[in-house]
Write a protein that holds these residues in place. Structure first.
Motif, PDB file in Angstrom:
ATOM      1  N   LEU A 102       0.835  -1.209   0.000  1.00  0.00           N
ATOM      2  CA  LEU A 102       0.000   0.000   0.000  1.00  0.00           C
ATOM      3  C   LEU A 102       0.866   1.253   0.000  1.00  0.00           C
ATOM      4  O   LEU A 102       0.619   2.207  -0.760  1.00  0.00           O
ATOM      5  CB  LEU A 102      -0.937  -0.006   1.214  1.00  0.00           C
ATOM      6  CG  LEU A 102      -1.906   1.170   1.324  1.00  0.00           C
ATOM      7  CD1 LEU A 102      -2.814   1.253   0.104  1.00  0.00           C
ATOM      8  CD2 LEU A 102      -2.764   1.058   2.582  1.00  0.00           C
TER       9      LEU A 102
ATOM     10  N   HIS B 141      -3.331   8.111  -3.908  1.00  0.00           N
ATOM     11  CA  HIS B 141      -4.379   7.101  -3.673  1.00  0.00           C
ATOM     12  C   HIS B 141      -5.476   7.137  -4.732  1.00  0.00           C
ATOM     13  O   HIS B 141      -6.095   6.119  -5.036  1.00  0.00           O
ATOM     14  CB  HIS B 141      -4.957   7.210  -2.263  1.00  0.00           C
ATOM     15  CG  HIS B 141      -5.625   8.491  -1.949  1.00  0.00           C
ATOM     16  ND1 HIS B 141      -6.847   8.826  -2.446  1.00  0.00           N
ATOM     17  CD2 HIS B 141      -5.234   9.532  -1.157  1.00  0.00           C
ATOM     18  CE1 HIS B 141      -7.186  10.009  -1.965  1.00  0.00           C
ATOM     19  NE2 HIS B 141      -6.224  10.458  -1.196  1.00  0.00           N
TER      20      HIS B 141
ATOM     21  N   CYS C  14      -8.128   0.067   3.038  1.00  0.00           N
ATOM     22  CA  CYS C  14      -6.856   0.659   2.605  1.00  0.00           C
ATOM     23  C   CYS C  14      -6.783   2.124   3.042  1.00  0.00           C
ATOM     24  O   CYS C  14      -5.753   2.586   3.531  1.00  0.00           O
ATOM     25  CB  CYS C  14      -6.718   0.573   1.088  1.00  0.00           C
ATOM     26  SG  CYS C  14      -6.551  -1.111   0.476  1.00  0.00           S
TER      27      CYS C  14
END
Length: 303
Positions: free
Chosen positions: A25, A34, A53
């Motif tokens: 991530l 993102h 996430c």
DNA sequence: AAGGTGTGCAACCGCGCATTC
DNA sequence: AGAATGCGCGGTTGCACACCT
């Protein structure tokens, strides 16, 4: 029709994140940002929900997060802001750099809340708890002094709502909440009776207007210098007199901070204000804003 | 030593709001 | 205009660990 789930939950992993997942991530967000969280897991090669996430990134992986014990100063700020705003963790977090709302919420629930209860204070209202009944002791009309106190509590609630709205504005805005934090940090956790004269109240109210203007990040919102009453400077508290220039400076420069000179002036002024001054000022501000709103409402209905 | 209980905190869930189409 | 979608928030859960009996 029910709401669609945020993602396809079948086959998705839940529970604690592994170092490998964290790395995936972290690497992905560092490289690409993102973007839409929903699409992050597939792109990053994670078998997680996008929401999961996002949470992991916000609470743990973001580079500017401070972890570990809260300092006494941070704790003091949390208690003060909670007294003002209630469980508005995100707004409280906005006033504590590098701390997340989740962390503050957890710290409150596991630590501060229990300590307040031990001290005989209601963690929701921040008022003392009656020893025998555990009811909060804010309503008692027998004594005139108590009536004044009740009135003050109501004023406090109004001020708290004002602060909440301001907090939302700060959150919605794009800039620093430094000055707002400075003001909020001066507001006591409990309303207190004031012995100030009207003249002092007027002067302090003027200062509050100036401070609110100085901390208002979006001048399209309905706070304008036209709503500042003309008040005599009759206090030992220094009065901010160049609000107009301060505002125009900020608008012209599209800048979150005023000139360094103005910053120093505001900071000095805020620091010199006493708790009583702030209380009186917040109330005066609320009252005059309320009158302004009434006027606006009357104007609009008479058209 | 083992089971019970308490505590802290990471993570999940559901809802509301804003935005997009 | 309203349905679909995404995000953010606050409340809650559940796990790991510490402490107690």
């Amino acid at each position: 029709m029910g709401r669609m789930p945020c993602c396809e939950k079948v086959g998705l992993k839940k529970g604690p994140w592994t170092p490998d997942e964290d790395k995936k991530l972290l690497d992905y967000v560092r490289k690409h940002g993102h973007g839409i969280w929903r699409s992050v897991p597939a792109k990053a090669g994670l078998e997680r929900c996008g929401k999961s996430c996002r949470l992991r990134w916000i609470n743990y992986l973001k580079p500017d997060i401070k972890r570990g014990n809260f300092s006494a100063e941070e704790e003091h700020t949390i208690i003060q802001l909670h007294a003002l705003l209630g469980n508005k963790w995100s707004i409280i977090a906005a006033h504590l750099p590098q701390r997340t709302d989740n962390e503050i919420k957890n710290y409150w629930n596991s630590n501060i809340k229990k300590r307040l209860i031990r001290m005989g204070l209601d963690p929701i209202t921040h008022k003392t708890i009656k020893k025998n009944t555990f009811e909060t002791s804010d309503v008692c009309y027998d004594n005139p002094k108590d009536t004044i106190n009740v009135c003050h509590v109501a004023q406090w609630e109004s001020a708290r709502h004002e602060a909440e709205v301001r907090g939302s504005m700060v959150q919605a805005g794009s800039g620093s909440s430094y000055f707002s934090g400075l003001i909020l940090s001066k507001i006591p956790t409990q309303p207190c009776l004031s012995s100030h004269s009207l003249s002092t109240e007027n002067s302090t109210a003027y200062n509050m207007y100036a401070l609110v203007l100085a901390t208002n990040h979006d001048f399209r919102l309905p706070v304008s210098t036209s709503s500042i009453p003309t008040l005599p400077a009759v206090s030992n508290i220094p009065q901010i007199t160049n609000t107009e220039s301060l505002v125009s400076y900020k608008v012209d420069n599209n800048d979150m901070g005023a000139s360094s000179q103005s910053e120093t002036e505001i900071e000095g002024c805020v620091s010199n204000l006493q708790d009583d001054d702030i209380m009186v000022a917040v109330e005066a501000f609320r009252r005059t804003r309320s009158e302004s709103m009434k006027e606006l409402f009357n104007e609009s209905t008479s058209m």
